[in-house]
Design a protein around this motif. Structure first.
Motif, PDB file in Angstrom:
ATOM      1  N   ASP A 180       0.860  -1.194   0.000  1.00  0.00           N
ATOM      2  CA  ASP A 180       0.000   0.000   0.000  1.00  0.00           C
ATOM      3  C   ASP A 180       0.886   1.230   0.000  1.00  0.00           C
ATOM      4  N   ILE A 181       1.372   1.589  -1.194  1.00  0.00           N
ATOM      5  CA  ILE A 181       2.371   2.643  -1.280  1.00  0.00           C
ATOM      6  C   ILE A 181       1.852   3.825  -2.093  1.00  0.00           C
ATOM      7  N   GLY A 182       1.914   5.003  -1.509  1.00  0.00           N
ATOM      8  CA  GLY A 182       1.625   6.247  -2.211  1.00  0.00           C
ATOM      9  C   GLY A 182       0.256   6.299  -2.857  1.00  0.00           C
ATOM     10  N   ARG A 183       0.120   7.256  -3.723  1.00  0.00           N
ATOM     11  CA  ARG A 183      -1.071   7.388  -4.547  1.00  0.00           C
ATOM     12  C   ARG A 183      -0.637   7.725  -5.949  1.00  0.00           C
ATOM     13  N   GLY A 184      -1.234   7.036  -6.919  1.00  0.00           N
ATOM     14  CA  GLY A 184      -0.849   7.251  -8.299  1.00  0.00           C
ATOM     15  C   GLY A 184      -1.826   8.130  -9.043  1.00  0.00           C
ATOM     16  N   GLU A 185      -1.608   8.239 -10.334  1.00  0.00           N
ATOM     17  CA  GLU A 185      -2.456   9.066 -11.167  1.00  0.00           C
ATOM     18  C   GLU A 185      -3.537   8.262 -11.872  1.00  0.00           C
ATOM     19  N   VAL A 186      -3.525   6.936 -11.665  1.00  0.00           N
ATOM     20  CA  VAL A 186      -4.534   6.105 -12.304  1.00  0.00           C
ATOM     21  C   VAL A 186      -5.870   6.310 -11.604  1.00  0.00           C
ATOM     22  N   ASP A 187      -6.897   6.719 -12.372  1.00  0.00           N
ATOM     23  CA  ASP A 187      -8.199   6.902 -11.727  1.00  0.00           C
ATOM     24  C   ASP A 187      -8.834   5.534 -11.482  1.00  0.00           C
ATOM     25  N   ASP A 188      -9.819   5.523 -10.625  1.00  0.00           N
ATOM     26  CA  ASP A 188     -10.407   4.253 -10.216  1.00  0.00           C
ATOM     27  C   ASP A 188     -11.630   3.882 -11.045  1.00  0.00           C
ATOM     28  N   SER A 189     -11.761   4.487 -12.214  1.00  0.00           N
ATOM     29  CA  SER A 189     -12.916   4.194 -13.043  1.00  0.00           C
ATOM     30  C   SER A 189     -12.777   2.807 -13.675  1.00  0.00           C
ATOM     31  N   ILE A 190     -13.913   2.192 -13.896  1.00  0.00           N
ATOM     32  CA  ILE A 190     -13.920   0.874 -14.535  1.00  0.00           C
ATOM     33  C   ILE A 190     -13.350   0.981 -15.944  1.00  0.00           C
TER      34      ILE A 190
END
Length: 216
Positions: free
Chosen positions: A103-113
């Motif tokens: 569980d590292i950081g936060r990325g730029e990938v959105d959580d949309s399907i």
């Protein structure tokens, strides 16, 4: 038993043991194929989060300058809420896990399907792995490091998704980096065909190149 014969048997047995030990130390390790790498990393990530989707892959030679040496791999999986699972392992068979960051950081990938589906579809177009990408660029890379006087130690990254589609018109692309003393060579490779797409000194220039690079 003749004492002399006994001594000969002992000496021969010791020589055989030494020879076997040396052979095992110098033997080229069995390496995972690209599909095996993906399968192993995916299964490990899904044990942490079944909804995680592969976003990027990075690799570098563990023992440069041997092209057939193990690769140190980093598989980064995007979790639904933006954090990443990162797996670090050698592509030996069986794989050697170095560490796992669940569980590292936060990325730029959105959580949309839609974006998750885009990443899965992009991965399906990747037919070659990081080692094959290095081989595809080996001639240019060796010429570059010879000119720079540096070590043959390429680094590789797989980019996928919406952003890379806009830049290169492909759902995924491998980028191989050769780092010299004063410059860095960037080479993009089509992950479906293994074709070298472009060569540039600058990362952004790499995706702005209109003509495929020719082999020196």
């Amino acid at each position: 038993m003749n004492p002399s014969f006994g001594r000969i048997v002992i000496v021969c047995a010791m020589a055989l043991l030494v020879s076997t030990a040396c052979s095992s130390q110098t033997q080229t390790p069995t390496l995972l194929s690209w599909p095996e790498q993906v399968q192993f990393a995916t299964e490990a990530a899904q044990q942490i989060d079944p909804a995680a989707v592969l976003d990027t892959v990075g690799a570098h030679l563990d023992q440069p300058p041997a092209v057939e040496a193990p690769l140190t791999l980093t598989f980064a999986f995007a979790r639904p809420k933006g954090a990443y699972i990162e797996l670090y392992f050698l592509d030996t068979d069986p794989p050697t896990i170095q560490r796992i960051e669940p569980d590292i950081g936060r990325g730029e990938v959105d959580d949309s399907i839609r974006e998750q589906e885009r990443l899965r579809a992009a991965l399906a177009t990747v037919n070659i792995g990081p080692r094959e990408a290095i081989r595809a660029t080996q001639v240019q890379g060796e010429a570059f490091v010879a000119e720079q006087g540096s070590l043959f130690n390429p680094r590789v990254e797989l980019f996928m998704g919406k952003s890379i589609q806009k830049l290169v018109g492909l759902p995924a692309v491998w980028v191989v980096y050769y780092v010299g003393d004063t410059e860095t060579l960037h080479i993009s490779v089509n992950p479906t065909t293994g074709e070298v797409l472009a060569v540039a000194d600058d990362f952004l220039e790499l995706f702005g190149a209109e003509q495929p690079a020719s082999t020196p």
